[in-house]
Design a protein around this motif. Structure first.
Motif, short mmCIF file in Angstrom:
data_model
loop_
_atom_site.label_atom_id
_atom_site.label_comp_id
_atom_site.label_asym_id
_atom_site.label_seq_id
_atom_site.Cartn_x
_atom_site.Cartn_y
_atom_site.Cartn_z
N GLN A 30 0.81 -1.20 -0.26
CA GLN A 30 -0.26 -0.06 -0.14
C GLN A 30 0.79 1.17 0.15
OE1 GLN A 30 -3.25 -0.20 -0.54
NE2 GLN A 30 -3.17 -2.38 -0.22
N THR A 54 1.34 5.08 1.10
CA THR A 54 0.86 5.72 2.20
C THR A 54 1.21 7.22 1.83
OG1 THR A 54 2.89 5.41 3.59
CG2 THR A 54 0.65 3.83 3.48
N GLU A 90 -2.85 4.22 7.55
CA GLU A 90 -3.23 4.32 6.18
C GLU A 90 -3.02 3.12 5.24
OE1 GLU A 90 -0.44 7.32 4.79
OE2 GLU A 90 -0.97 9.03 6.24
N LEU A 111 -6.71 1.47 3.50
CA LEU A 111 -6.68 1.41 1.92
C LEU A 111 -6.97 -0.20 1.53
CD1 LEU A 111 -3.75 3.77 1.25
CD2 LEU A 111 -6.19 4.05 0.26
N ARG A 148 -8.92 5.53 -1.54
CA ARG A 148 -8.03 6.88 -1.65
C ARG A 148 -8.15 7.15 -0.16
NH1 ARG A 148 -11.13 11.27 -1.49
NH2 ARG A 148 -13.30 10.77 -2.37
N LEU A 149 -7.37 7.85 0.24
CA LEU A 149 -7.31 8.37 1.81
C LEU A 149 -8.12 9.82 1.68
CD1 LEU A 149 -3.70 7.85 2.85
CD2 LEU A 149 -5.68 6.89 3.61
N ALA A 179 -10.02 6.05 4.95
CA ALA A 179 -9.91 5.70 3.42
C ALA A 179 -11.31 5.29 2.90
CB ALA A 179 -8.94 4.40 2.96
#
Length: 122
Positions: free
Chosen positions: A67, A69, A87, A91, A99-100, A117
Motif C-alpha cells: 500500500q 501511504t 493508512e 486502504l 483513496r485516503l 480511506a
C-alpha cells in the motif's frame, strides 16, 4: 465503504484509539475499522470496536507492504514495510481504487494513529 485504519503501540489505551479516531474522522461517517492482524485481541482495540459498534477487519502484514501511504513512520516502515499501518490498513480494507480522505492522525499521547480511506467508486 469508508474505513478507519488504526496503528498503535502495545501500550495504547482506549483513550489513545478514540483520540486518533476522532481526529482523523472529523465528523465523517465510518463503516468499519481495520488494523494489522498481529493486533488481534489487544484489549484497547477490542474495547474500542465494541464501544463504537463497528466491524473490525484484520490485514495480514504482507498486505500492508504493497500500500502506498502519504505519511511515513520509521517504526512502521521497519516493522511492516509500509510508511503507515493506519493508512495502509484503511486502504487495504476499503478495496481496489481506495483513496485516503484523512492521512494518519496521531493521538495526543502518541500511542495511536488513525487514517480514513474511502473505497473506489464503481
Amino acid at each position: 465503504m469508508i474505513v478507519a485504519g488504526l496503528g498503535f503501540s502495545s501500550t495504547a489505551k482506549l483513550d489513545s484509539l478514540r483520540a486518533a479516531f476522532d481526529r482523523a474522522r472529523n465528523g465523517q461517517r465510518v463503516d468499519a475499522l481495520a488494523t494489522v492482524a498481529d493486533k488481534d485481541g489487544h484489549p484497547a482495540l477490542v474495547e474500542f470496536a465494541s464501544a463504537i459498534a463497528l466491524p473490525l477487519h484484520f490485514v495480514a502484514p504482507a498486505d500492508l507492504a504493497g500500500q502506498r501511504t502519504l505519511t511515513c513512520s520509521n517504526r512502521s516502515r521497519a516493522n511492516y514495510g509500509t510508511g503507515s499501518v493506519a493508512e495502509a490498513s484503511a486502504l487495504a480494507v476499503a478495496g481496489s481504487g481506495a483513496r485516503l480522505t484523512s492521512p494518519r492522525q496521531i493521538s495526543d499521547d502518541r500511542l495511536a494513529t488513525c487514517a480514513i480511506a474511502i473505497g473506489g467508486q464503481t
